[in-house]
Design a protein around this motif. Structure first.
Motif, PDB file in Angstrom:
ATOM      1  N   GLY A 326      40.866  41.402  34.036  1.00  0.00           N
ATOM      2  CA  GLY A 326      40.522  40.870  35.351  1.00  0.00           C
ATOM      3  C   GLY A 326      40.131  41.971  36.304  1.00  0.00           C
ATOM      4  N   LEU A 327      40.901  43.053  36.311  1.00  0.00           N
ATOM      5  CA  LEU A 327      40.590  44.188  37.184  1.00  0.00           C
ATOM      6  C   LEU A 327      39.213  44.761  36.873  1.00  0.00           C
ATOM      7  CD1 LEU A 327      43.711  46.461  37.711  1.00  0.00           C
ATOM      8  CD2 LEU A 327      42.328  45.264  39.392  1.00  0.00           C
ATOM      9  N   ILE A 329      36.631  43.218  35.624  1.00  0.00           N
ATOM     10  CA  ILE A 329      35.573  42.332  36.130  1.00  0.00           C
ATOM     11  C   ILE A 329      35.391  42.525  37.615  1.00  0.00           C
ATOM     12  CG2 ILE A 329      34.882  39.951  36.465  1.00  0.00           C
ATOM     13  CD1 ILE A 329      36.332  39.241  34.069  1.00  0.00           C
ATOM     14  N   LEU A 330      36.533  42.550  38.351  1.00  0.00           N
ATOM     15  CA  LEU A 330      36.440  42.691  39.799  1.00  0.00           C
ATOM     16  C   LEU A 330      35.803  44.027  40.151  1.00  0.00           C
ATOM     17  CD1 LEU A 330      39.806  41.098  40.856  1.00  0.00           C
ATOM     18  CD2 LEU A 330      37.530  40.106  40.894  1.00  0.00           C
ATOM     19  N   GLY A 333      32.153  43.749  39.530  1.00  0.00           N
ATOM     20  CA  GLY A 333      31.531  42.942  40.571  1.00  0.00           C
ATOM     21  C   GLY A 333      31.353  43.726  41.854  1.00  0.00           C
TER      22      GLY A 333
END
Lengths: 343, 327
Positions: A326-327, A329-330, A333
């Motif tokens: 998740g980290l 991806i963020l 982004g």
């Protein structure tokens, strides 16, 4: 490395920042490559056992199914859509085809099995494309719907039981190895032949996006649909095509999944969607469409596989993998948004 | 403005009646009895609160969606379960425990929602990417903290009562849900925040030039969605007396289904709270009906998917000319 450092000393700081931003804008794949290098060096320093060919084979083997999915998602993303139903398509196709072949034609050849699953997957994907066209709703929402419909259909009407005795052709295909190596811990690791399928699929997707009219149409429609339409591209046919392509790759991925695991489990592959989409995003494709490359996607897939496989080697418990993903991806982004602003 | 939606409201009300009639025909009295209604009423709030969060994100436009709702709900429960025993002992002071539990859960939701809000509003990420990433992040933190196993709360009287003991025949989670929904409805309808949110969703460019602080609006919207998710998380913990990172993973789909069924426009700018509440209730009743009729869960998933597509289709075919005539 040292050369660029000396250059930086002479140039003003803002110039360096904007040049870096420009570099990453021209080669968004470099972001995934950079992360891979950083991760490999870090893991290699902490645990030298990382550097062996057997590990590379493992990562390649684990990348094939996700890689095929990711190539399909790349096509859909480049055309400005989003597909989350590919895992359900793969599950439906792999189970239905395995069951049909076992029951009706147990000695069917591998090529015909692949053709069957590719056609089946493409048809299911085409349904997605048709629905996205006719409903004019965001493709994320449409494919969430078809994902549940396909998987529910599979489990309600086709079957829920595990399938242990898969057809001999598939079994042989799954065991076919190009090379084998014995790892330090005594396990023999093989480079499976189905890695070639990913290579062929990647080449085909790359060539299509790069050299054919439909490939240009995909980027045009993903970038500016209104202008693409005025230029004479038929948005609906292109969308149908990208979803069918994604479905086809998903069908093939399903068959490879069954062959390599030597069993067909209709509950498999659920929940892989987010990690595949993350791989494509990390590879530099913008979620708003119009960009993305095959090379970047493959790098993204390798990166995700690395996160899943090697963090264990440096003592990060597997329960934290999801959070790290998740980290990533963020970070990707935010990184891509910031460099767009900087330029 | 609201007259436009009366068709949708009437439609949802008739769907509810239709499901009740179908239930009477297929199942009979056992569906209509008080106990079944209470158990359904206790289950609606989780789904309903998450749907309200998705609705807010969707109204704000620009492809707005919140995929991180249930992940944040579970994370709120997990954080509260792990943290609160350090402050208050559940055996010695059950009421204080319940209160701190709610407080910690809500703060977690607030922080999680703010993370979403910063990413979407200030960093300018596409909502899908931002909430996809935070979904993985929240789930991942919950997995990491618990090692992947469920944590039980034990029997804590006030909290268990809140979750499972109806008060005057009404399940308290349901009452809380209705209250929260009413507050949001009032905020959307009468406050300047609500008016600006609808304007922002229907035309972001016009909203920007009208001087609406777009970034702050998005920040507040996603923060509010996070708080709603954590209320759902508290209700889940109270009702089941346990927390787990993968509780209700299908809510991601079902919440979107509820919102689409309620006629909220995926492109932003439209949506009514009462419709979302009614459509959540309809889905819950349908789900119970399937249970009573011994229809498998797999078929239910299939039906949810097909229903979602059907409602998208109906929004496309029926309502557009209808709205044009009415306005």
């Amino acid at each position: 490395m040292s050369l660029s450092a000396t250059n930086e000393d002479h140039a003003p700081r803002a110039g360096f920042a904007s040049r870096t931003a420009g570099f990453f804008r021209r080669y968004p794949e470099a972001f995934a490559a950079l992360l891979i290098v950083v991760l490999c060096v870090a893991v290699g320093l902490l645990n030298p056992a990382f550097w062996q060919l057997a590990n590379l084979f493992d990562i390649l083997r684990a990348s094939v199914v996700r890689g095929l999915f990711a190539l399909g998602v790349l096509m859909v993303l480049a055309a400005g859509g989003l597909d989350v139903s590919f895992s359900a398509i793969a599950a439906l196709v792999m189970y239905a085809v395995t069951k049909a072949v076992t029951l009706f034609a147990p000695d069917m050849g591998m090529l015909s099995i692949f053709i069957m699953s590719a056609v089946g997957g493409a048809l299911l994907g085409a349904i997605n494309g048709l629905l996205v066209n006719t409903l004019k709703a965001p493709s994320l929402i449409v494919t969430i719907g078809t994902q549940y419909a396909y998987r529910g259909f599979l489990l309600t009407f086709i079957g829920t039981a595990l399938f242990m005795n898969i057809p001999p052709a598939m079994d042989a295909f799954g065991q076919w190895s190009l090379m084998s190596r014995t790892a330090e811990n005594g396990f023999t690791v093989q480079l499976p032949g189905f890695v070639l399928v990913l290579a062929v699929a990647a080449l085909a997707t790359w060539a299509m996006l790069r050299f054919t009219l439909i490939g240009r149409a995909v980027y045009a429609i993903g970038g500016r649909p209104d202008i693409a339409e005025r230029l004479g591209y038929r948005v609906s046919s292109v969308q149908l095509f990208v979803f069918a392509w994604a479905g086809m790759l998903a069908g093939i991925a399903g068959i490879i999944h069954v062959s390599s695991n030597r069993l067909a489990n209709p509950f498999d592959l659920a929940g892989i969607e987010l990690s595949v989409i993350s791989a494509v995003i990390l590879g530099g494709a913008r979620i708003t469409g119009g960009s993305g490359s095959v090379l970047g996607t493959l790098l993204g897939v390798v990166l995700i596989t690395l996160v899943n496989n090697v963090l264990i080697l440096i003592g990060i418990p597997s329960s934290w993998q999801t959070a790290i993903l998740g980290l990533f991806i963020l970070c990707a982004g935010v990184f891509f948004v910031l460099q767009k602003r900087a330029g | 403005m609201d007259r436009q939606f009366d068709g949708q409201l009437g439609f949802l009300a008739s769907v509810n009646v239709l499901i009740l009639v179908a239930a009477l025909m297929f199942v009979g009295g056992s569906f209509i009895n008080l106990f079944n209604f209470q158990s359904m009423g206790a289950q609606v709030p989780e789904l309903g609160l998450l749907s309200l969060g998705v609705m807010l994100a969707m109204i704000s436009g620009n492809g707005g969606i919140d995929l991180s709702g249930i992940a944040l709900a579970n994370l709120s429960g997990v954080v509260a379960v792990l943290l609160v025993p350090f402050v208050v002992s559940p055996e010695a002071a059950p009421s204080a425990y319940t209160f701190s539990f709610a407080l910690v859960a809500l703060s977690t939701g607030l922080v999680g929602g703010m993370v979403n809000g910063v990413l979407v509003g200030y960093a300018g990420l596409t909502p899908i990417i931002a909430t996809l990433g935070t979904q993985l992040l929240f789930t991942g933190i919950a997995v990491g903290l618990t090692g992947g196993s469920a944590r039980t709360l034990g029997y804590i009287v006030p909290m268990d009562d809140f979750g499972n003991m109806p008060f005057w025949g009404i399940p308290l989670p349901f009452a809380l849900f209705v209250a929260v929904a009413a507050i949001i409805a009032v905020v959307l309808r009468f406050s300047s925040f609500g008016k600006r949110l609808f304007l922002l969703g229907s035309n972001p460019t016009a909203a920007f030039f009208a001087g609406i602080p777009v970034r702050r609006m998005l920040f507040h919207t996603y923060t509010l969605a996070g708080v709603l998710a954590s209320i759902a998380g508290f209700i889940i913990a109270a009702r089941t007396s346990s927390v787990k990172w993968d509780y209700g993973t299908s809510y991601v789909l079902v919440a979107i289904l509820v919102v689409v069924m309620a006629g909220v426009r995926p492109a932003g700018g439209y949506g009514r709270v009462i419709c979302v509440v009614l459509s959540a209730i309809a889905l819950q009743m349908l789900s119970s009906l399937f249970n009573f009729m011994n229809i498998s869960n797999f078929f239910r998933d299939c039906a949810w998917g097909v229903l979602l597509l059907l409602f998208l289709a109906s929004a496309r075919i029926d309502l557009t000319p209808y709205r044009r005539v009415r306005s």
